[in-house]
Design a protein around this motif. Structure first.
Motif, PDB file in Angstrom:
ATOM      1  N   ARG A 183       0.811  -1.200   0.113  1.00 25.37           N
ATOM      2  CA  ARG A 183      -0.156  -0.072  -0.021  1.00 25.37           C
ATOM      3  C   ARG A 183       1.002   1.136   0.018  1.00 25.37           C
ATOM      4  O   ARG A 183       0.671   2.097  -0.718  1.00 25.37           O
ATOM      5  N   ALA A 184       1.863   1.424   0.894  1.00 24.04           N
ATOM      6  CA  ALA A 184       2.863   2.329   0.929  1.00 24.04           C
ATOM      7  C   ALA A 184       3.388   2.721  -0.562  1.00 24.04           C
ATOM      8  O   ALA A 184       3.436   3.916  -0.913  1.00 24.04           O
ATOM      9  N   ARG A 188       2.395   1.799  -3.388  1.00 25.56           N
ATOM     10  CA  ARG A 188       1.283   2.539  -4.274  1.00 25.56           C
ATOM     11  C   ARG A 188       0.879   3.699  -3.970  1.00 25.56           C
ATOM     12  O   ARG A 188       0.659   4.644  -4.857  1.00 25.56           O
ATOM     13  N   ARG A 189       0.903   4.350  -2.783  1.00 24.11           N
ATOM     14  CA  ARG A 189       0.438   5.294  -2.340  1.00 24.11           C
ATOM     15  C   ARG A 189       1.639   6.580  -3.055  1.00 24.11           C
ATOM     16  O   ARG A 189       1.486   7.767  -3.441  1.00 24.11           O
ATOM     17  N   THR A 190       3.079   5.910  -2.728  1.00 24.49           N
ATOM     18  CA  THR A 190       4.077   6.898  -3.280  1.00 24.49           C
ATOM     19  C   THR A 190       3.948   6.991  -4.763  1.00 24.49           C
ATOM     20  O   THR A 190       4.092   8.169  -5.448  1.00 24.49           O
ATOM     21  N   ALA A 230       1.358   6.908  -6.587  1.00 26.75           N
ATOM     22  CA  ALA A 230       0.200   7.632  -7.005  1.00 26.75           C
ATOM     23  C   ALA A 230       0.431   9.237  -6.952  1.00 26.75           C
ATOM     24  O   ALA A 230      -0.085  10.040  -7.602  1.00 26.75           O
ATOM     25  N   SER A 231       1.411   9.643  -5.926  1.00 24.62           N
ATOM     26  CA  SER A 231       1.885  10.789  -5.664  1.00 24.62           C
ATOM     27  C   SER A 231       2.801  11.386  -6.587  1.00 24.62           C
ATOM     28  O   SER A 231       2.942  12.637  -6.549  1.00 24.62           O
TER      29      SER A 231
END
Length: 344
Positions: free
Chosen positions: A314-315, A317-319, A321-322
């Motif tokens: 998840r981390a 994927r968050r990075t 996406a940013s």
């Protein structure tokens, strides 16, 4: 992927020709390595390198594919030496390089100890692969403003992997079975060199800006740990088809993985004593490995490591996406997350 495979096969052919010029017999070494590369592999590292390069907006070229192949050649070096240290019999579903070379000794009815011959030849093969990877890098020079920085980062990756391999040896003897030690090993032995370094090297080669490289490092740190945790889980609870070697070898070799660390922190004293008694015995039967699996699973360690793995995915994927990236680069890296940590 197909271009990388084709370029890798061509590089191995050239490797065979060049080594054969010194002594025809040394082509035996390349044949053993070629069998490993032809047996498969996900080519995660060269793909990460390629997409890190493309993130800078640089056009595609044969040169970047060649540099990506060098990253894979270094990986094959690491596999050959890792299999020597682990005394492994199979890799990617075929005999390890040193086992192939020992078999060659027997088939030719040579004098002496075939197994020792295989181990000795395997060391030489690993050394030769590292040299060949260097040669491929040197044959594809980058623009002058990137060349030295790339070379330093490339050497950092190689030295860090060697440190991680030594730490892997130490962990089996030092008695440190903490989660912090297991995660440190995961980063140094596998995660960084499998994910962070190839992506960073590609970005440096492609002239990517520092802000993007820092974000890639954050992405790679999370995904690299997930990569090793996934490997830890598959090594005990996967199938031989998935891992390309017998399942349970981590138990037989006494590897201090995240699964073992979580189990030792959670299980009863009797269970931890039994697990430590089983771990590190190369002669464990399948029923013994099954017993170790039951101890790990009943302690809740398997689900704990899976939860840690999911959080790191998840981390990552968050990075991702940013970040401001070309859509092709973003999609390729998103797809590679699924390759690295399937089902998470």
């Amino acid at each position: 992927m197909a271009r990388i495979d084709a370029a890798l096969a061509a590089s191995m052919d050239q490797f065979r020709q060049v080594t054969g010029q010194s002594a025809r017999e040394t082509t035996d070494l390349v044949t053993a390595a070629a069998r490993l590369t032809e047996a498969g592999g996900k080519r995660i590292r060269p793909q990460l390198f390629y997409w890190g390069f493309r993130a800078g907006g640089e056009p595609d070229s044969d040169g970047v594919i060649e540099l990506a192949v060098a990253i894979e050649l270094f990986h094959v070096f690491a596999l050959v030496h890792d299999d020597l240290m682990d005394r492994a019999d199979t890799r990617r579903g075929v005999p390890t390089a040193h086992k192939q070379l020992a078999t060659l000794h027997r088939e030719r009815a040579w004098d002496g100890d075939a197994d020792h011959f295989g181990l000795s030849a395997g060391i030489l093969l690993g050394d030769a692969l590292m040299v060949w990877a260097d040669r491929v890098v040197n044959a594809n020079p980058l623009p002058e403003d990137r060349r030295e920085r790339f070379r330093l980062a490339y050497d950092d990756m190689r030295l860090e992997l060697i440190s991680g391999q030594y730490l892997d040896i130490v962990s089996g003897h030092s008695g440190d079975s903490s989660m912090s030690a297991a995660l440190r090993l995961a980063r140094l032995k596998s995660g960084n060199y499998s994910i962070s370094h190839p992506l960073r090297l590609g970005a440096i080669a492609g002239g990517v800006g520092q802000d993007t490289i820092r974000a890639f490092e954050e992405f790679g740190a999370a995904l690299g740990e997930a990569f090793q945790m996934h490997d830890d889980v598959l090594g005990v609870f996967g199938s031989a088809a998935e891992v390309g070697k017998p399942v349970g070898e981590d138990i037989r070799q006494g590897k201090r993985t995240t699964l073992i660390a979580a189990t030792l922190a959670r299980a009863t004293r009797a269970s931890t004593d039994r697990l430590l008694e089983l771990a590190g015995d190369p002669g464990l039967s399948e029923s013994d490995v099954d017993e170790a699996r039951r101890i790990i699973e009943s302690s809740g360690a398997l689900e704990e490591v899976r939860a840690m793995l999911r959080e790191r995915v998840r981390a990552a994927r968050r990075t991702l996406a940013s970040m401001t990236l070309d859509q092709r680069v973003r999609q390729a890296l998103h797809d590679l997350i699924g390759v690295v940590a399937r089902h998470y």
